[in-house]
Design a protein around this motif. Structure first.
Motif, mmCIF file in Angstrom:
data_model
loop_
_atom_site.group_PDB
_atom_site.id
_atom_site.type_symbol
_atom_site.label_atom_id
_atom_site.label_comp_id
_atom_site.label_asym_id
_atom_site.label_seq_id
_atom_site.Cartn_x
_atom_site.Cartn_y
_atom_site.Cartn_z
ATOM 1 N N LEU A 142 -7.531 -3.897 -6.813
ATOM 2 C CA LEU A 142 -7.079 -4.766 -5.728
ATOM 3 C C LEU A 142 -7.014 -6.224 -6.171
ATOM 4 C CD1 LEU A 142 -6.340 -4.615 -2.661
ATOM 5 C CD2 LEU A 142 -8.676 -5.432 -2.253
ATOM 6 N N ARG B 83 -2.921 2.774 -13.811
ATOM 7 C CA ARG B 83 -3.649 2.355 -12.635
ATOM 8 C C ARG B 83 -2.672 1.595 -11.738
ATOM 9 N NH1 ARG B 83 -8.902 3.323 -12.760
ATOM 10 N NH2 ARG B 83 -9.399 1.679 -11.269
ATOM 11 N N THR C 255 -4.825 7.438 -4.017
ATOM 12 C CA THR C 255 -4.406 7.244 -5.408
ATOM 13 C C THR C 255 -5.444 7.782 -6.380
ATOM 14 O OG1 THR C 255 -5.350 5.006 -5.451
ATOM 15 C CG2 THR C 255 -3.019 5.203 -4.836
ATOM 16 N N PHE D 142 0.796 -1.224 0.000
ATOM 17 C CA PHE D 142 0.000 0.000 0.000
ATOM 18 C C PHE D 142 0.833 1.280 0.000
ATOM 19 C CE2 PHE D 142 -3.162 -3.126 1.688
ATOM 20 C CZ PHE D 142 -3.994 -3.091 0.584
ATOM 21 N N GLY E 5 -2.072 -1.418 -8.574
ATOM 22 C CA GLY E 5 -2.717 -2.586 -8.001
ATOM 23 C C GLY E 5 -1.800 -3.486 -7.198
ATOM 24 N N LEU F 41 2.220 1.811 -3.510
ATOM 25 C CA LEU F 41 1.264 2.265 -4.514
ATOM 26 C C LEU F 41 0.939 3.743 -4.345
ATOM 27 C CD1 LEU F 41 -1.137 -0.808 -4.604
ATOM 28 C CD2 LEU F 41 0.644 -0.206 -6.256
ATOM 29 N N LEU G 265 -6.843 2.643 -7.845
ATOM 30 C CA LEU G 265 -6.506 1.352 -7.253
ATOM 31 C C LEU G 265 -7.322 0.216 -7.851
ATOM 32 C CD1 LEU G 265 -4.943 -0.247 -5.051
ATOM 33 C CD2 LEU G 265 -6.906 0.192 -3.535
ATOM 34 N N THR H 162 -6.086 3.766 0.598
ATOM 35 C CA THR H 162 -5.215 3.746 -0.581
ATOM 36 C C THR H 162 -5.973 4.156 -1.836
ATOM 37 O OG1 THR H 162 -3.895 1.998 0.435
ATOM 38 C CG2 THR H 162 -3.630 2.327 -1.935
ATOM 39 N N ALA H 163 -7.211 3.712 -1.966
ATOM 40 C CA ALA H 163 -8.022 4.126 -3.117
ATOM 41 C C ALA H 163 -8.197 5.645 -3.137
ATOM 42 C CB ALA H 163 -9.379 3.432 -3.077
#
Length: 293
Positions: free
Chosen positions: A94, A61, A88, A47, A63, A50, A92, A84-85
């Motif tokens: 997943l 993107r 970013t 995480f 992941g 990213l 993200l 995290t979504a």
């Protein structure tokens, strides 16, 4: 339905902040659609890596490929995913799996459950992640066993096939015929699930060798698979060996036969695979949206 190609690089090697940022920028320059991070001890933590990648890129993107669900409490993982979504900016995707390396569980002090119990835990994680605020994050589910493939058929935007099997001690590759059988089985599970939109299908290329001497490349790989003939090695979907044009043709063929439109390479092959991406982009443009979104 033929989906456009998406190309991802799975980052494995740790490094300084500047090294990480440089590699992520380079992945974007080479045309990768996704920057992924694995989930193994001794490799970058998914995480924060990213979030750092998002800060220095705009298009790819981001992941996980794939999280070992056995490492995580479902509710706490959902918090990590939601944060995290957000950080970013919604880029993200997943990736989830059951985990397969017992030694890593021993090192982390986390019980390594029997296979069936690991799938049960994965199902519980998926159930938690389908609640708000993580419900909109696209799921990739990776594995080859029937129960995991059934989960993918019911819940995943992307079904990922590893092209190999691991018995806890040794890894063996799936032949082209064996992988095709797994894909056929998965397609049956999608029909059972009554999906309106099929999942995107992902394949991890374990080795990339851009060369005009395929025979030499096969000879170099032969010791890793002594149980396969030269012809079987050349036919392995997880290997990409040949000129950039030959590899591009191979990937187009795999997409036509088995539906693999989302292709992942490991970071040691990031530069070498770049000309293949360029070759395929001359034949079709990069995708603009996430399939199934």
């Amino acid at each position: 339905m033929v989906l456009p190609f998406r190309f991802a690089v799975n980052m494995l090697a740790p490094g300084s902040g500047e090294e990480w940022r440089t590699r992520c920028r380079r992945a974007e320059e080479l045309g990768y659609d996704l920057i992924l991070v694995a989930d193994h001890l001794g490799m970058p933590a998914p995480f924060p890596s990213l979030v750092a990648a998002a800060a220095v890129t705009t298009r790819p993107r981001l992941g996980t490929f794939v999280l070992n669900s056995g490492f995580y409490n479902p509710a706490l993982l959902a918090r990590e995913v939601a944060t995290t979504a957000a950080l970013t900016d919604g880029r993200l995707e997943l990736g989830l799996g059951t985990g397969y390396v017992a030694a890593e569980h021993d090192q982390a002090g986390i019980p390594f459950l029997p296979a069936g119990a690991r799938v049960d835990h994965l199902a519980g994680v998926i159930e938690e992640l389908e609640k708000e605020p993580t419900a909109g994050v696209p799921l990739l589910i990776g594995g080859n066993g029937d129960r995991v493939l059934r989960l993918a058929a019911r819940h995943a935007r992307v079904a990922a096939f590893s092209g190999g099997r691991f018995d806890g001690a040794t890894a063996t590759v799936l032949t082209a015929e064996e992988l095709a059988a797994r894909v056929e089985t998965y397609a049956g599970f999608e029909k059972e699930a009554g999906r309106a939109v099929p999942a995107e299908r992902n394949l991890l290329l374990q080795r990339v060798k851009v060369t005009d001497d395929r025979a030499a490349a096969v000879a170099e790989f032969q010791p890793a698979v002594p149980y396969l003939t030269e012809e079987q090695i050349l036919d392995l979907p997880i290997l990409a060996m040949g000129t950039a044009r030959e590899i591009a043709d191979q990937l187009i063929g795999l997409r036509e036969r088995l539906g693999f439109s989302y292709v992942t390479v490991l970071d040691p092959a990031m530069e070498e695979f770049g000309p293949v991406i360029a070759e395929l982009r001359t034949r079709e443009p990069a995708p603009e949206t996430v399939p199934g979104a």
